[in-house]
Design an enzyme around this catalytic site. Structure first.
Site, PDB file in Angstrom:
ATOM      1  N   ASP A   1      -9.739 -19.641  35.138  1.00 46.56           N
ATOM      2  CA  ASP A   1      -9.435 -19.869  33.734  1.00 46.56           C
ATOM      3  C   ASP A   1      -8.787 -21.241  33.528  1.00 46.56           C
ATOM      4  O   ASP A   1      -9.229 -22.027  32.687  1.00 46.56           O
ATOM      5  CB  ASP A   1      -8.540 -18.759  33.177  1.00 46.56           C
ATOM      6  CG  ASP A   1      -7.553 -18.216  34.193  1.00 46.56           C
ATOM      7  OD1 ASP A   1      -7.106 -18.994  35.064  1.00 46.56           O
ATOM      8  OD2 ASP A   1      -7.239 -17.011  34.133  1.00 46.56           O
TER       9      ASP A   1
ATOM     10  N   GLU B   1     -16.137 -18.376  38.108  1.00 46.61           N
ATOM     11  CA  GLU B   1     -16.949 -19.126  37.151  1.00 46.61           C
ATOM     12  C   GLU B   1     -16.914 -20.633  37.385  1.00 46.61           C
ATOM     13  O   GLU B   1     -17.967 -21.268  37.478  1.00 46.61           O
ATOM     14  CB  GLU B   1     -16.462 -18.828  35.730  1.00 46.61           C
ATOM     15  CG  GLU B   1     -17.242 -19.572  34.651  1.00 46.61           C
ATOM     16  CD  GLU B   1     -16.879 -19.118  33.249  1.00 46.61           C
ATOM     17  OE1 GLU B   1     -16.912 -19.965  32.337  1.00 46.61           O
ATOM     18  OE2 GLU B   1     -16.579 -17.922  33.063  1.00 46.61           O
TER      19      GLU B   1
END
Length: 384
Positions: free
Chosen positions: A15, A281
């Site tokens: 994040d 990610e």
């Protein structure tokens, strides 16, 4: 424009990694960014180029290309909340504090409010991209939020890809002398004829199984580069067990540990390796742009939906590959994510099965898509 980017660090680096790359790309294009974060500790090694405040103070970045890092708590303090900027991004639905939302609603011209969502290759992404979400109650009543979905098709928001990235990665990938120098700077003493793999993983990765397979393959000299954290811990545990039961590691298998890397440093490592095992990610997207064979460990969710996400991405990424290569890579990805048995044989790398060529082909197809920041700017300015 002035951008406010909100980030809550959950339990890993993805994040804050995504948000820092977003902030860097925006600032490089002439925008100013305030990054509101509840735990900025990872930035001390992820972004060592930032001039941080003295030890003990909240690490508020100063003078880094228009980026300033602010404590999340300041946005929750009604007496300390500054005027919101032109665009407010909440990363991954983190919900900015109520006092900041109230300041947004009080502006004569409210900022554009974007919920930057998680990356997925599933079909719902295209249907949900850019959808409006009016707010009917609470401090943000009367405002409208828009969902912005990264993705792999032209009807999604694209991927983070700063200008010039592919050219820089390719220049390093194609220059053996430069690769040797970069690996050396990282403390990786590469030897001629030795293939190199990097590992960045979660604690559930079956790293020991793979290392044991490499140890039993003397015809394939391999240097495995372990990143800090789970990869280092799993690798150290496997090595200690091997040496206790089998003796010294075979000469054809070497392990190195690299220090925590800045984002540009990690990008360089990916371009230098013949194979990259990545997680989450942010590192997964960077592995795509490196154009090297890679194995992705997706973030595991209790309800099991990560299996569908992995299948959707595998199908999209390998769509044009030969069936045999597609099947062998998928089997490894399934096993690496504990979603299938360990394969009897892994796809050869870097080149014997064409995995490297197929990865470059998929990368080049993906790079024709407009990048995420360009799309974001066009969306909030009404020009696209």
């Amino acid at each position: 424009m002035q951008w406010d980017v909100f980030c809550q660090v959950i339990d890993n680096f993805g994040d804050i990694g995504v948000c820092w790359r977003l902030a860097r790309d925006l600032s490089a294009r002439g925008h100013t960014v305030r990054l509101w974060v509840d735990d900025p500790s990872a930035l001390t090694w992820m972004a060592p180029e930032v001039d941080w405040t003295p030890s003990g103070a909240y690490p508020q970045g100063r003078g880094h290309d228009g980026i300033v890092v602010h404590p999340w708590a300041q946005a929750a303090d009604a007496a300390a909340v500054p005027e919101p900027g032109d665009v407010v991004i909440e990363a991954f639905g983190c919900n900015p504090p109520d006092p900041f939302l109230a300041r947004m609603a009080a502006r004569a011209e409210p900022p554009r409010w974007i919920n930057l969502e998680y990356l997925s290759a599933e079909d719902y992404v295209a249907r949900s991209h850019r959808l409006r979400s009016p707010v009917w109650s609470g401090p943000a009543s009367g405002l409208t939020k828009h969902f912005f979905y990264p993705g792999f098709t032209p009807d999604t928001g694209g991927l983070l890809r700063e200008p010039g990235l592919i050219d820089r990665q390719d220049a390093l990938r194609l220059d053996a002398v430069r690769r040797q120098a970069v690996l050396g700077q990282l403390g990786v003493a590469h030897q001629p004829g030795e293939r190199v793999a990097s590992v960045f993983c979660y604690g559930t990765a079956p790293l020991g199984t793979w290392l044991s397979a490499l140890a039993g393959s003397p015809a394939e000299p391999t240097h495995v580069v372990l990143t800090q954290g789970h990869a280092q811990q799993l690798g150290s545990s496997w090595r200690a067990q091997w040496e206790a039961t089998q003796g010294p590691l075979p000469a054809h298998l070497r392990l190195s540990v690299v220090p925590p890397l800045s984002q540009p440093g990690y990008d360089d490592l990916l371009a230098c390796c013949d194979l990259n095992l990545v997680r989450g990610e942010d590192s997964a997207v960077r592995a795509l742009w490196a154009g090297r064979p890679h194995v992705w460990q997706i973030y595991e969710q209790d309800d099991g939906v990560h299996a569908d996400k992995l299948d959707a991405f595998t199908a999209r990424w390998t769509a044009d590959w030969p069936a045999s290569l597609q099947a062998s890579v998928r089997a490894w990805w399934q096993a690496w994510n504990r979603l299938g048995p360990w394969p009897d044989a892994l796809p050869a790398w870097p080149d014997a099965t064409g995995w490297a060529r197929a990865s470059l082909s998929s990368r080049d197809r993906l790079r024709t898509q407009t990048d995420l920041v360009t799309q974001l700017i066009a969306f909030v300015t009404g020009s696209g």
